[in-house]
Design a protein around this motif. Structure first.
Motif, PDB file in Angstrom:
ATOM      1  N   TYR A 113       0.859  -1.191   0.000  1.00 41.78           N
ATOM      2  CA  TYR A 113       0.000   0.000   0.000  1.00 41.78           C
ATOM      3  C   TYR A 113       0.894   1.239   0.000  1.00 41.78           C
ATOM      4  CZ  TYR A 113       1.061  -0.183   4.992  1.00 41.78           C
ATOM      5  OH  TYR A 113       1.702  -0.236   6.194  1.00 41.78           O
TER       6      TYR A 113
ATOM      7  N   ARG B 286      11.350  -6.553  12.355  1.00 37.98           N
ATOM      8  CA  ARG B 286      10.821  -6.762  13.699  1.00 37.98           C
ATOM      9  C   ARG B 286      11.561  -5.911  14.711  1.00 37.98           C
ATOM     10  NH1 ARG B 286      10.584 -13.152  13.858  1.00 37.98           N
ATOM     11  NH2 ARG B 286       8.959 -13.414  12.316  1.00 37.98           N
TER      12      ARG B 286
ATOM     13  N   GLN C 190      -4.237  -0.541  22.089  1.00 33.06           N
ATOM     14  CA  GLN C 190      -3.485  -1.210  21.022  1.00 33.06           C
ATOM     15  C   GLN C 190      -4.362  -2.073  20.135  1.00 33.06           C
ATOM     16  OE1 GLN C 190      -0.914  -3.178  23.876  1.00 33.06           O
ATOM     17  NE2 GLN C 190       0.818  -2.157  22.913  1.00 33.06           N
TER      18      GLN C 190
ATOM     19  N   ARG D 114       2.519  -5.661  16.515  1.00 32.73           N
ATOM     20  CA  ARG D 114       3.887  -5.252  16.842  1.00 32.73           C
ATOM     21  C   ARG D 114       4.064  -5.267  18.357  1.00 32.73           C
ATOM     22  NH1 ARG D 114       5.531  -3.396  12.161  1.00 32.73           N
ATOM     23  NH2 ARG D 114       4.131  -2.235  10.806  1.00 32.73           N
ATOM     24  N   PRO D 115       5.287  -5.555  18.786  1.00 34.03           N
ATOM     25  CA  PRO D 115       5.529  -5.458  20.217  1.00 34.03           C
ATOM     26  C   PRO D 115       5.493  -4.002  20.651  1.00 34.03           C
ATOM     27  CG  PRO D 115       7.567  -5.994  19.019  1.00 34.03           C
ATOM     28  CD  PRO D 115       6.457  -5.917  18.010  1.00 34.03           C
ATOM     29  N   PRO D 116       5.356  -3.699  21.913  1.00 33.83           N
ATOM     30  CA  PRO D 116       5.052  -4.664  22.974  1.00 33.83           C
ATOM     31  C   PRO D 116       3.585  -5.084  22.941  1.00 33.83           C
ATOM     32  CG  PRO D 116       5.150  -2.452  23.880  1.00 33.83           C
ATOM     33  CD  PRO D 116       5.521  -2.332  22.433  1.00 33.83           C
TER      34      PRO D 116
ATOM     35  N   MET E 138      -4.978   2.541  17.149  1.00 34.08           N
ATOM     36  CA  MET E 138      -3.643   3.033  17.474  1.00 34.08           C
ATOM     37  C   MET E 138      -3.568   3.641  18.871  1.00 34.08           C
ATOM     38  SD  MET E 138      -2.435   4.460  13.779  1.00 34.08           S
ATOM     39  CE  MET E 138      -0.699   4.569  14.140  1.00 34.08           C
TER      40      MET E 138
ATOM     41  N   ALA F  17       9.418 -11.074  27.441  1.00 33.89           N
ATOM     42  CA  ALA F  17       9.492  -9.978  28.406  1.00 33.89           C
ATOM     43  C   ALA F  17       8.251  -9.999  29.279  1.00 33.89           C
ATOM     44  CB  ALA F  17       9.603  -8.646  27.681  1.00 33.89           C
TER      45      ALA F  17
ATOM     46  N   LEU G  25      13.106 -14.863  23.413  1.00 33.61           N
ATOM     47  CA  LEU G  25      13.125 -13.971  24.581  1.00 33.61           C
ATOM     48  C   LEU G  25      11.702 -13.516  24.899  1.00 33.61           C
ATOM     49  CD1 LEU G  25      14.746 -12.198  26.580  1.00 33.61           C
ATOM     50  CD2 LEU G  25      14.924 -10.502  24.769  1.00 33.61           C
TER      51      LEU G  25
ATOM     52  N   ARG H 131       4.648   5.095  28.997  1.00 34.58           N
ATOM     53  CA  ARG H 131       4.713   3.734  28.453  1.00 34.58           C
ATOM     54  C   ARG H 131       4.881   3.692  26.941  1.00 34.58           C
ATOM     55  NH1 ARG H 131       0.774   4.125  31.915  1.00 34.58           N
ATOM     56  NH2 ARG H 131       1.012   3.110  33.919  1.00 34.58           N
ATOM     57  N   ILE H 132       5.720   2.784  26.513  1.00 29.96           N
ATOM     58  CA  ILE H 132       5.884   2.539  25.077  1.00 29.96           C
ATOM     59  C   ILE H 132       4.721   1.698  24.585  1.00 29.96           C
ATOM     60  CG2 ILE H 132       7.254   1.257  23.387  1.00 29.96           C
ATOM     61  CD1 ILE H 132       9.653   2.549  24.392  1.00 29.96           C
ATOM     62  N   LEU H 133       4.138   2.139  23.483  1.00 35.57           N
ATOM     63  CA  LEU H 133       2.913   1.523  22.977  1.00 35.57           C
ATOM     64  C   LEU H 133       3.202   0.602  21.790  1.00 35.57           C
ATOM     65  CD1 LEU H 133      -0.082   1.734  23.577  1.00 35.57           C
ATOM     66  CD2 LEU H 133      -0.206   3.670  22.010  1.00 35.57           C
ATOM     67  N   ARG H 134       4.149   1.002  20.957  1.00 37.34           N
ATOM     68  CA  ARG H 134       4.433   0.250  19.739  1.00 37.34           C
ATOM     69  C   ARG H 134       5.883   0.452  19.377  1.00 37.34           C
ATOM     70  NH1 ARG H 134      -0.070   2.487  18.057  1.00 37.34           N
ATOM     71  NH2 ARG H 134       1.003   4.283  17.166  1.00 37.34           N
ATOM     72  N   GLN H 135       6.465  -0.579  18.794  1.00 38.36           N
ATOM     73  CA  GLN H 135       7.796  -0.419  18.230  1.00 38.36           C
ATOM     74  C   GLN H 135       7.834  -1.133  16.890  1.00 38.36           C
ATOM     75  OE1 GLN H 135       9.747  -3.579  21.291  1.00 38.36           O
ATOM     76  NE2 GLN H 135      11.118  -2.832  19.723  1.00 38.36           N
TER      77      GLN H 135
ATOM     78  N   PRO I 166       1.514  -2.158  26.814  1.00 42.31           N
ATOM     79  CA  PRO I 166       2.415  -1.017  26.959  1.00 42.31           C
ATOM     80  C   PRO I 166       3.385  -1.202  28.138  1.00 42.31           C
ATOM     81  CG  PRO I 166       0.148  -0.291  26.681  1.00 42.31           C
ATOM     82  CD  PRO I 166       0.096  -1.770  26.842  1.00 42.31           C
ATOM     83  N   VAL I 167       4.624  -0.816  27.943  1.00 47.24           N
ATOM     84  CA  VAL I 167       5.655  -0.978  28.982  1.00 47.24           C
ATOM     85  C   VAL I 167       6.251   0.384  29.316  1.00 47.24           C
ATOM     86  CG1 VAL I 167       7.663  -2.299  29.667  1.00 47.24           C
ATOM     87  CG2 VAL I 167       6.351  -3.012  27.678  1.00 47.24           C
TER      88      VAL I 167
ATOM     89  N   MET J   2       3.261 -11.761  16.384  1.00 52.36           N
ATOM     90  CA  MET J   2       4.382 -10.832  16.314  1.00 52.36           C
ATOM     91  C   MET J   2       5.719 -11.553  16.196  1.00 52.36           C
ATOM     92  SD  MET J   2       4.606  -9.023  20.108  1.00 52.36           S
ATOM     93  CE  MET J   2       3.009  -8.284  19.905  1.00 52.36           C
ATOM     94  N   THR J   3       5.725 -12.856  16.441  1.00 49.31           N
ATOM     95  CA  THR J   3       6.976 -13.581  16.218  1.00 49.31           C
ATOM     96  C   THR J   3       6.835 -14.612  15.105  1.00 49.31           C
ATOM     97  OG1 THR J   3       6.314 -14.900  18.097  1.00 49.31           O
ATOM     98  CG2 THR J   3       8.143 -13.374  18.421  1.00 49.31           C
ATOM     99  N   GLY J   4       5.887 -14.422  14.233  1.00 48.69           N
ATOM    100  CA  GLY J   4       5.851 -15.274  13.044  1.00 48.69           C
ATOM    101  C   GLY J   4       4.719 -16.277  13.018  1.00 48.69           C
TER     102      GLY J   4
ATOM    103  N   GLU K 124      -4.477  -1.203   6.469  1.00 40.04           N
ATOM    104  CA  GLU K 124      -3.353  -0.421   6.987  1.00 40.04           C
ATOM    105  C   GLU K 124      -3.569   1.079   6.755  1.00 40.04           C
ATOM    106  OE1 GLU K 124      -0.818  -1.276   8.756  1.00 40.04           O
ATOM    107  OE2 GLU K 124      -0.591  -3.445   8.509  1.00 40.04           O
TER     108      GLU K 124
ATOM    109  N   TYR L 125      10.168 -12.050  21.637  1.00 44.65           N
ATOM    110  CA  TYR L 125      11.104 -11.496  20.671  1.00 44.65           C
ATOM    111  C   TYR L 125      11.943 -12.601  20.070  1.00 44.65           C
ATOM    112  CZ  TYR L 125       9.873  -7.014  22.761  1.00 44.65           C
ATOM    113  OH  TYR L 125       9.188  -5.918  23.204  1.00 44.65           O
ATOM    114  N   GLU L 126      12.688 -12.203  19.070  1.00 43.37           N
ATOM    115  CA  GLU L 126      13.580 -13.114  18.371  1.00 43.37           C
ATOM    116  C   GLU L 126      14.405 -13.941  19.370  1.00 43.37           C
ATOM    117  OE1 GLU L 126      14.054 -12.864  13.950  1.00 43.37           O
ATOM    118  OE2 GLU L 126      13.514 -11.175  15.198  1.00 43.37           O
TER     119      GLU L 126
ATOM    120  N   LEU M 247      13.730  -6.176  21.854  1.00 42.19           N
ATOM    121  CA  LEU M 247      13.648  -5.669  23.225  1.00 42.19           C
ATOM    122  C   LEU M 247      14.870  -4.825  23.545  1.00 42.19           C
ATOM    123  CD1 LEU M 247      12.099  -5.666  25.914  1.00 42.19           C
ATOM    124  CD2 LEU M 247      13.402  -7.677  26.582  1.00 42.19           C
TER     125      LEU M 247
END
Ligand SMILES: Cc1cc2nc3c(=O)[nH]c(=O)nc-3n(C[C@H](O)[C@H](O)[C@H](O)COP(=O)(O)OP(=O)(O)OC[C@H]3O[C@@H](n4cnc5c(N)ncnc54)[C@H](O)[C@@H]3O)c2cc1C
Lengths: 424, 927
Positions: free
Chosen positions: A75, A315, B501, B530-532, B497, B244, B242, A339-343, B535-536, B382-384, B487, B238-239, A318
């Motif tokens: 897109y 991807r 989330q 997507r991670p997280p 968003m 969290a 891992l 807080r982190i919402l998205r990465q 929220p962290v 998120m990990t495949g 998207e 995560y890859e 962490l």
């Protein structure tokens, strides 16, 4: 270059328009349309990011070339253009770099009006922090160079930094205290998706065909000349093909047999939950490997340097968020509860000299606008403008002459490492 | 209103407490959430929505509740329906003005239709100069709480590393059963749940559930090998497996990030109930069935007085029963399975009535909906992993699991309690087996999603995303405007968003977009997870924010002997011991020793080392004999000087490579990058040795004498051990030392690399043994003066991100006739190009004046023709000296250039014939 007045326009966006549509209940016309593939276009642009769309837009708007197709395999804006942290600035180090990005900042300043689409260019300033004597030394040097080139850029001390960004800890407490900074008032951030959509809408209105879900799988070359492209939806003949494919530049140019000195690295970013506005400027700390800005929605946007190893992974890790958090909290300890919402990650097409590759290639009719690495969003408008001019007229504009592919074999690299490593 | 004791209640009526809400005191019991306590006190409105500032109340009554984001003391965006109250807590509503009840920003509603999605893209375009003012107004309306003031006390955060065999994410019945089965097989299990206690839906699910829960909890407590982490969220996978986990509620800690590397992850995160999208669905008083069941059964709160229940499943029916038991007047149960529907919720500040599909209007203050479930597959995708839509069950289900992950419970399918436990047990056993334990290989029974009607959005326009204020109409408008892939819709409308989330909204969003495009849910697809996963906080991610300080083994000695500390990257080094000029003289006249431990050191082993060195350095290495050392320069691909240092060949396939102190880390990455990604077939092992050796440079005309007194087994005579050679031997009784003869200072000198544990011993021995030779320690400042006197450049100070090797005067090192090396093509060009700046030695005409580093060299008014890179006062020459870049036409020795000092003075300096100011012939070095 002036916009041609006779451009066909979509329904104009304005405050009154909003009210009229609201009261009348009439829907807005589409920002762009879907089309069948033509057998032939005058120009095929591969890649529906800011570079591809801007190139197509300026081809039509500035040169009247509108039998143009933009081919995007996903897109519009789904590549780096939809993943970047949208920092715009022009305080680079080489005269070539400064001149080029300076023009782009100018174009960004009038972009909303030119496209009749609010791209929310927010020039709230760009502040780079120094934590070591040597960083300070380099900044003093950069400020001097910038000043001589007419770019608003100066060295600031702790107290000024403290008043620009009250949340920064300018005391001696941090492990690497802030010693000073480089302050660049015209820098800032832009709403990246809006830039993409604005260009797409303008291009569509001018007659350009935007083809999403259309992947280029082959590029036809005979006798050293490009003939067209093959896509998952069929073959297209075209005398001119422009590759604007950023992270996939190497693989796409391979299809035409053009080798590029590009390595692809992931670059990560993260965003927090919204908080009330407290941070006006973009803050960059090279020593602490991090930068942060706050959007108009209140989210904090974080970024850092590219991942240490090349790959095509998108991807998030962490380690990245841990590092960003640790470094941000060194700078602004009060942000701990945010807080982190998205990465996420995007791909960056890195060249050896941290400068782009723009212009013709050994294959006649096949042009590249790639190698944008971590800094290409801010260059979208000027790259589109100059690439359009090159494709339409056959003459390379002075602004991009230093960035041609041949420089790698002629030894004319344009080193921008010092100014681009973390700041983008 | 608070009910009488409930069998499963989690509030402690014996521990009443008081907190404040918008400045007014409120009662609560320990165990209450902020939301339950306020609801018990009769409050219904907890926040105002983003755009229209509509009042919002409890919807889900758990951590995903979009209506209950509040400010708690300095902390913004607290999930008020999840966070437990504590005494004295100050809770306030966010982003309202002047108050939650009377919020003037609600005037936005008047402009409502004009504030359609993406309105800001369509306006404030002209005049351009007003945009900054518009922007300021827009920013004022941005959502969220306030960040703490810069001076507020920081919380305490830390990290923990864990290596369980099996990590179970989700402590409902299936998760508990999986943990139990894995533990029975001998696996070490970590069982994580975001609630304050294990149990999942059993906690609020009625008397039968409670009995089963008690049994499961007892079994978990009795089983050895299960570590239970409650009030803890798995925030991502995560890859490399891992996982969290963020742990809350630990004494004395704000949060702890657990970085776990389980051999197996069992995802058992249950199901999330979905809201129903119709007009008025955001009014305070509209709640999900799970919300009312939580309020009644956990917190003994009566959620309303008169209710309508709209249900498509048994959970809605159960909620109706709970409501009736709690004394709520259930006016009507509309069952979608019998063709019932509801169309609209009426009310202003809260629910007043519900319009049903049959045209009837039922007055009530509570609408409870039970229209279906979302499986939180994000953790898997998120990990495949993959998920696909099952129309018959009206939900996405996992179809492919990532490596190392198993799933059980509601995430997989539905069943009776016994079936859930049976599935969990079998999955737990499988996980234990995969983790290398022996467990019975019983087959995993089927657990399929139960049939469920597809109920996403009703006939009227309602809110799809509550925190973002995105409605059905907004999504449809976005699609009509051309933002027609999921998207694009997401980015344009910002649906999904916000802070939840998309856990609550994603499927409804997809369904509404599918309806608008006519493409169907499977074709519409999901957005990328997507991670997280939750929220962290930055605090948890940063942990103790440990900023390591590196010190050499001799550090304490330096401090004890009056060294002035210098922050040099990660290291703290002695800058000087009070008298740098005296230290310089000691080195020039007698002997000095300096602690150079921070020097980057790498031991290389393997047959391809010469290839590696040839590739990464500009100079030649192939003929380096065993016992020899050589200075080398590394460039990046743009020919820019990257690092320098000496490398010695200690044995046939054994080398010691050194890098600058500041460049050590980058050089380590550089070596690995080339070895791992470009030359993976080369056999070279790189072992970082920087900390493993204490390094001491012994410099000065009498250094040989001093070193001789302490070494055994090394012939130090100039013939046997000439300049640029390396020897292995014993120093001060310490075996396995590397000694090389080099000379950064320009004096005869030996660099000793001593196993770090013996660094101090050797250091002290040198000082004690050399008393009669006048030995003195010297610091970094003296070293900088010494090297500047000698004209040795420092990479990063006398070079920068643009300095190519030829500019830096390194011509002699660059071997263009080598086949290939990094930077060669560029250097080939640089060599033949004119106009390159040149590094030269400079001496100010005024011998007392030391020009500040970074002073520019100018010509005429503004033309920059160079700059000073290093400058010092030389005690040896008794005058100021410098290095700097000049334009090539000014490089001729004797040329006088103008220095522009930062204070504006313009003063002359002379270009010297060579970089070295002292002993240019190098006699002292070779003696
Ligand atoms: C995390 C991150 C942060 C960044 N931050 C900044 C910043 O702050 N400031 C800045 O100036 N720059 C930044 N950048 C860099 C910037 O985003 C990019 O340089 C820029 O967006 C490149 O635009 P583009 O149009 O060339 O490429 P893209 O936007 O990547 O577009 C290329 C398009 O080509 C398409 N494509 C690829 N192969 C094919 C094919 N075979 N057929 C059809 N289509 C194809 C892709 O799908 C993609 O949409 C950042 C990048 C990232 C990843």
């Amino acid at each position: 270059m002036k916009l041609r007045r006779s451009l066909p326009r979509p329904a104009r966006y304005s405050g009154f328009g909003l009210l009229r549509h609201a009261l009348g209940g009439a829907p807005w016309p589409p920002v762009w349309r879907r089309h069948d593939l033509r057998d032939r276009y005058d120009v095929v642009v591969i890649g529906g990011g800011v570079h591809g769309l801007a190139t197509a837009y300026y081809l039509a708007a500035n040169h009247g070339v509108n039998n143009v197709a933009v081919l995007e395999r996903g897109y519009l804006g789904g590549g780096a253009s939809g993943r970047n942290t949208a920092i715009i600035r022009s305080n680079y180090l080489t005269p070539e770099g400064v001149a080029f990005y300076h023009r782009s900042v100018r174009l960004y300043e009038s972009l909303a009006a030119d496209l009749n689409f609010n791209v929310m260019f927010s020039q709230r300033g760009h502040l780079t922090l120094a934590h070591t004597d040597s960083a300070l030394r380099t900044m003093r040097w950069r400020a001097e160079v910038n000043k001589l080139q007419g770019v608003d850029s100066s060295l600031v001390g702790r107290s000024e930094i403290g008043s620009l960004v009250p949340h920064l800890d300018v005391s001696d407490r941090p492990r690497f205290p802030i010693l000073g900074g480089l302050w660049h008032p015209p820098g800032g951030i832009v709403r990246h998706d809006a830039v993409v959509w604005g260009y797409a809408r303008g291009a569509d209105a001018a007659g350009v065909h935007l083809h999403q879900d259309t992947e280029v799988v082959g590029i036809d070359v005979t006798g050293g000349r490009v003939q067209g492209v093959r896509t998952n939806r069929g073959r297209i003949a075209a005398p001119a093909v422009v590759a604007c494919t950023a992270g996939w530049a190497s693989t796409v140019c391979d299809l035409a047999g053009v080798a590029l000195p590009i390595t692809t690295f992931p670059l990560q970013a993260a965003v927090t939950e919204p908080v009330r506005p407290f941070l006006d400027t973009v803050v960059v700390s090279g020593t602490r490997h991090v930068y942060v800005s706050q959007t108009d929605r209140g989210e904090l946007v974080f970024g850092a340097a590219v991942d240490p190893f090349p790959s095509y992974s998108s991807r998030g890790s962490l380690e990245f968020t841990e590092g960003v958090a640790a470094h941000v909290l060194e700078l602004m300890p009060a942000l701990a509860p945010v807080r982190i919402l998205r990465q996420w990650a995007g791909l960056c097409d890195m060249t050896p000299d941290f400068s782009p590759v723009m212009g013709p290639t050994p294959v006649e009719g096949f042009y590249v606008d790639v190698g944008w690495g971590t800094y290409g969003f801010k260059a979208g408008p000027v790259a589109g403008e100059t690439m359009a001019s090159l494709v339409a007229t056959g003459k390379t504009p002075d602004l991009i002459a230093p960035f041609d592919l041949a420089r790698f074999t002629d030894g004319r690299l344009v080193g921008e490492r010092g100014a681009a490593a973390v700041g983008h | 209103m608070r009910l009488d004791g409930q069998p499963g209640e989690v509030i402690h009526r014996g521990t009443p407490l008081t907190f404040t809400w918008n400045g007014r005191p409120y009662p609560a019991f320990a165990g209450d959430t902020i939301g339950s306590a306020l609801a018990a006190a009769g409050e219904r409105v907890f926040s105002r929505s983003l755009k229209y500032h509509r009042p919002r109340g409890l919807l889900t009554a758990d951590g995903n509740d979009p209506g209950c984001l509040v400010q708690v003391d300095g902390e913004p965006n607290v999930r008020g329906a999840h966070r437990r109250v504590s005494a004295g807590m100050a809770v306030t509503a966010q982003g309202v003005w002047p108050s939650l009840r009377f919020d003037l920003k609600a005037l936005n509603r008047l402009a409502g239709p004009a504030l359609s999605t993406g309105f800001y893209y369509k306006t404030f375009i002209r005049p351009r100069r007003l945009w900054p003012y518009y922007e300021r107004v827009l920013r004022r309306f941005s959502p969220g709480g306030r960040v703490p003031s810069p001076s507020s006390p920081a919380g305490r955060y830390e990290h923990r590393y864990a290596h369980p065999d099996v990590l179970v994410a989700g402590g409902g019945p299936a998760g508990m059963a999986a943990a139990l089965a894995a533990a029975e097989a001998g696996a070490r299990v970590m069982l994580v749940d975001d609630q304050p206690a294990l149990g999942g839906h059993l906690r609020w699910g009625g008397p039968d559930g409670l009995a089963a829960l008690a049994q499961l909890r007892a079994a978990v407590a009795a089983a050895g090998g299960i570590e239970v982490l409650t009030d803890s969220v798995v925030t991502g996978q995560y890859e490399g497996g891992l996982v969290a986990v963020v742990q809350h509620g630990l004494p004395g800690l704000t949060e702890r990030l657990v970085k776990a590397r389980p051999r197996q992850l069992v995802a058992a995160a249950g199901l999330i109930e979905r809201p129903y999208v119709i007009a008025g669905n955001d009014l305070p008083g509209v709640m999900l069935s799970t919300a009312v069941r939580r309020l009644i059964n956990l917190y003994a709160v009566r959620p309303g007085a008169r209710a309508v229940v709209f249900t498509a499943n048994d959970d809605g029916t159960a909620a109706a029963a709970d409501l009736a038991r709690a004394g709520v007047d259930v006016r009507r149960v509309v069952d979608a399975r019998d063709g019932g529907d509801i169309v609209r919720v009426r009310g202003r500040g809260g629910v007043r009535a519900v319009e049903c599909g049959d045209g009837s209007v039922v007055r009530c203050d509570l609408l409870v909906t039970a229209v279906g479930w979302t499986a939180p597959t994000g953790l898997l995708t998120m990990t495949g992993g993959r998920a696909a839509y099952r129309a018959g069950a009206a939900r996405f289900v996992p179809t492919e699991l990532p490596d190392g992950v198993l799933a059980t419970g509601g995430l997989v399918g539905d069943g009776t309690l016994a079936e859930l436990i049976g599935h969990g047990r079998a999955v737990g056993q499988a996980a234990a087996r995969r983790a290398g334990r022996t467990a019975p290989a019983s087959p995993v029974p089927d657990l399929v999603p139960a049939p469920h009607p597809e109920l996403f959005a009703g006939r009227t326009n309602g809110f799809v995303d509550f925190t973002e204020d995105v409605s059905t109409k907004d999504l449809a408008a976005a699609v009509a405007e051309g933002y027609d892939s999921i998207e694009l819709v997401k980015r344009y409308t910002t649906a999904t968003m916000g802070p939840t989330q998309g856990k609550l909204e994603a499927v409804n969003t997809i369904a509404v977009v599918a309806a608008a495009t006519g493409r169907g849910i499977p074709e519409t697809g999901t957005t990328t997870a997507r991670p997280p996963y939750a929220p962290v906080s930055l605090g948890a991610l940063a942990g103790r924010n440990y900023q390591p300080v590196r010190r050499s083994p001799m550090h304490d000695w330096h401090v004890a002997h009056g060294a002035t500390p210098l922050v040099a990257g990660a290291w703290i080094r002695p800058d000087h011991y009070g008298d740098p000029a005296g230290e310089v003289r000691a080195v020039r006249q007698g002997v000095g020793i300096i602690d150079v431990t921070p020097l980057g050191k790498f031991e290389l082993r393997g047959p391809h080392i010469p290839d590696l060195l040839e590739l990464l350095y500009v100079n030649r290495w192939r003929k380096l004999a065993v016992g020899a050392v050589r200075y080398g320069v590394m460039c990046t691909e743009d020919g820019v000087v990257f690092d320098d240092g000496v490398t010695g060949r200690l044995g046939e396939h054994r080398y010691l490579l050194t890098a600058t102190s500041s460049g050590a880390e980058a050089v380590g990455e550089w070596l690995e990058r080339w070895l791992q990604t470009e030359r993976a077939h080369w056999r070279v092992h790189v072992v970082p040795m920087t900390d493993a050796y204490a390094s001491i440079n012994v410099a000065g005309p009498r250094s040989r004498e001093l070193v001789r007194r302490l070494t055994t087994g090394i012939d130090l005579s100039p013939e046997a051990f000439p300049y640029m050679r390396v020897r292995l031997g014993e120093v001060a009784g310490v075996p396995d030392c590397v000694v090389w003869r080099i000379g950064f200072t320009g004096e005869l000198s030996y660099e000793l690399h001593v196993p770090a544990g013996n660094g101090l011993r050797v250091w002290e021995a040198l000082l004690a043994t050399g008393v009669d030779l006048g030995v003195r320690p010297f610091g970094v400042e003296a070293q900088r003066i010494l090297r500047l006197e000698k004209g040795h450049l420092v990479v990063g100070q006398d070079t920068d991100g643009l300095t190519q090797a030829y500019s830096a005067g390194l011509d002699w090192a660059i071997k263009m006739d080598k086949d290939d090396f990094v930077g060669k093509p560029e250097l080939a060009w640089q060599r033949v190009r004119d106009g390159q700046v040149v590094l030269v030695g400079l001496q100010p005409a005024d011998p007392e004046l030391v020009p500040p580093e970074s002073s520019q060299l100018v010509e005429g008014d503004r033309r920059i023709v160079g700059r000073i890179t290093s400058s010092r006062f030389s005690p040896t020459l008794d005058r100021s000296i410098a290095l700097g870049f000049v334009a090539p036409d000014l490089a001729e020795p004797g040329t006088v250039v103008t220095m522009l000092l930062p204070d504006g003075r313009r003063l002359p300096a002379r270009v010297m014939p060579q970089l070295a100011h002292v002993d240019p012939e190098g006699k002292r070095l070779h003696g």
